[in-house]
Design a protein around this motif. Structure first.
Motif, PDB file in Angstrom:
ATOM      1  N   PHE A 110       0.834  -1.207   0.000  1.00 58.89           N
ATOM      2  CA  PHE A 110       0.000   0.000   0.000  1.00 58.89           C
ATOM      3  C   PHE A 110       0.865   1.253   0.000  1.00 58.89           C
ATOM      4  CE2 PHE A 110      -1.818   3.483   2.459  1.00 58.89           C
ATOM      5  CZ  PHE A 110      -2.942   3.768   1.697  1.00 58.89           C
ATOM      6  N   VAL A 111       1.880   1.274   0.842  1.00 56.60           N
ATOM      7  CA  VAL A 111       2.757   2.454   0.911  1.00 56.60           C
ATOM      8  C   VAL A 111       3.455   2.677  -0.426  1.00 56.60           C
ATOM      9  CG1 VAL A 111       4.770   3.463   2.047  1.00 56.60           C
ATOM     10  CG2 VAL A 111       3.075   2.222   3.397  1.00 56.60           C
ATOM     11  N   ARG A 112       3.914   1.610  -1.050  1.00 60.64           N
ATOM     12  CA  ARG A 112       4.591   1.721  -2.347  1.00 60.64           C
ATOM     13  C   ARG A 112       3.639   2.269  -3.411  1.00 60.64           C
ATOM     14  NH1 ARG A 112       6.127  -3.003  -2.527  1.00 60.64           N
ATOM     15  NH2 ARG A 112       8.280  -2.690  -1.820  1.00 60.64           N
ATOM     16  N   ASP A 113       2.446   1.720  -3.488  1.00 62.85           N
ATOM     17  CA  ASP A 113       1.472   2.168  -4.489  1.00 62.85           C
ATOM     18  C   ASP A 113       1.049   3.618  -4.234  1.00 62.85           C
ATOM     19  OD1 ASP A 113       1.611  -0.357  -5.578  1.00 62.85           O
ATOM     20  OD2 ASP A 113      -0.280  -1.049  -4.708  1.00 62.85           O
ATOM     21  N   THR A 114       0.879   3.953  -2.962  1.00 64.75           N
ATOM     22  CA  THR A 114       0.463   5.306  -2.615  1.00 64.75           C
ATOM     23  C   THR A 114       1.553   6.318  -2.927  1.00 64.75           C
ATOM     24  OG1 THR A 114      -1.001   4.474  -0.888  1.00 64.75           O
ATOM     25  CG2 THR A 114      -0.348   6.773  -0.730  1.00 64.75           C
ATOM     26  N   SER A 121       8.837   9.950  -5.530  1.00 68.27           N
ATOM     27  CA  SER A 121       9.865   9.035  -6.043  1.00 68.27           C
ATOM     28  C   SER A 121      11.011   8.833  -5.065  1.00 68.27           C
ATOM     29  CB  SER A 121      10.424   9.564  -7.365  1.00 68.27           C
ATOM     30  OG  SER A 121      10.980  10.855  -7.198  1.00 68.27           O
ATOM     31  N   HIS A 122      11.082   9.652  -4.018  1.00 67.77           N
ATOM     32  CA  HIS A 122      12.145   9.533  -3.021  1.00 67.77           C
ATOM     33  C   HIS A 122      11.740   8.616  -1.866  1.00 67.77           C
ATOM     34  CE1 HIS A 122       9.425  12.773  -2.049  1.00 67.77           C
ATOM     35  NE2 HIS A 122       9.845  12.816  -0.808  1.00 67.77           N
ATOM     36  N   VAL A 123      10.651   7.853  -2.037  1.00 66.05           N
ATOM     37  CA  VAL A 123      10.197   6.894  -1.030  1.00 66.05           C
ATOM     38  C   VAL A 123      10.437   5.485  -1.561  1.00 66.05           C
ATOM     39  CG1 VAL A 123       8.205   6.024   0.252  1.00 66.05           C
ATOM     40  CG2 VAL A 123       8.469   8.492  -0.128  1.00 66.05           C
ATOM     41  N   THR A 124      11.179   4.672  -0.801  1.00 59.52           N
ATOM     42  CA  THR A 124      11.526   3.310  -1.212  1.00 59.52           C
ATOM     43  C   THR A 124      11.113   2.333  -0.113  1.00 59.52           C
ATOM     44  OG1 THR A 124      13.470   4.231  -2.336  1.00 59.52           O
ATOM     45  CG2 THR A 124      13.348   1.832  -2.127  1.00 59.52           C
ATOM     46  N   PRO A 125       9.868   1.849  -0.144  1.00 59.28           N
ATOM     47  CA  PRO A 125       9.392   0.960   0.926  1.00 59.28           C
ATOM     48  C   PRO A 125      10.157  -0.361   0.954  1.00 59.28           C
ATOM     49  CG  PRO A 125       7.559   1.922  -0.285  1.00 59.28           C
ATOM     50  CD  PRO A 125       8.795   2.194  -1.085  1.00 59.28           C
TER      51      PRO A 125
END
Length: 244
Positions: A110-114, A121-125
């Protein structure tokens, strides 16, 4: 997001001396995605707009108190759940390189899709446990900052977070009211794994007035190789603290 929800977000941010005006569309979209995802995945117990805005969005932004996240830091969010505080931080601090960590894959998906939907783009779950990452060369002592929100008792958090920090790095732990006993156990645990408590910031959550505490720990020296202990041990046998 309704006008009332937007007003709550603005008021809470203003009390934290933050301007969320440029980011309101992203927060509104995050609210919609969280409520939709929650119907399918049971991501959070908070259901109303008011609770989500205040207790997820504004509460997440309180990690910015003290300026410890003001910089282009590689930052791990320990036990991110549905993405808090990582996603609100990513919205208002695009310079942060954020790694939300959780052991539950559906939450990380969910975090990745959100994050992708919001253009973060600076979020890498990352799916995994801190005990495992803390013993991995890819992650051990590789982060400038670690944040965690109401995940565990302070001595548990110290053992899980400090091995992931480089020397000189900082851990910002979000807690509710903190007892003297837990704080003392946290101080001793921090010393055992290479750090020290440098700040205890007690305050009330904007608008709601709920009691909160930010505890800041600094990594002063490399963590002994035996820490963190294997999966589950830090939680069930906390350093210097009787598990409850």
């Amino acid at each position: 997001m309704t006008p009332e929800g937007l007003a709550l977000l603005r008021r809470g941010a203003e009390e934290l001396q933050l301007d969320v005006t440029p980011h309101e569309a992203q927060f509104a979209r995050l609210l919609a995605l969280l409520r939709s995802g929650n119907e399918r995945l049971n991501l959070t117990a908070l259901k109303t707009e008011e609770d989500i805005v205040l207790k997820h969005f504004v509460d997440s932004l309180t990690t910015l108190r003290g300026g410890h996240l003001d910089g282009a830091y590689r930052t791990l969010d320990l036990g991110t759940g549905a993405g808090f505080p990582a996603l609100p931080l990513a919205i208002v601090r695009p310079e942060l390189d954020l790694v939300p960590l959780d052991s539950i894959r559906k939450k990380i998906d969910f975090v990745r899709d959100t994050a992708a939907e919001l253009g973060l783009s600076h979020v890498t779950p990352q799916v995994g446990r801190a005990e495992t990452l803390g013993q991995s060369a890819e992650h051990r002592e590789q982060y400038d900052r670690v944040v965690a929100r109401a995940v565990a008792a302070l001595p548990v958090l110290a053992e899980l977070a400090l091995p992931l920090l480089r020397v000189g790095g900082v851990f910002v732990a979000q807690k509710g009211p903190l007892s003297d006993e837990e704080l003392e156990a946290g101080r001793r645990a921090a010393g055992e794994v290479g750090g020290r408590v440098t700040e205890v910031d007690a305050f009330t959550l904007p608008v709601s007035g709920d009691a909160r505490t930010l505890i800041v720990l600094e990594k002063q020296r490399p963590t002994p190789a035996r820490y963190p202990r294997r999966e589950g041990v830090p939680t069930h046998q906390p350093l210097f603290w009787k598990a409850k």
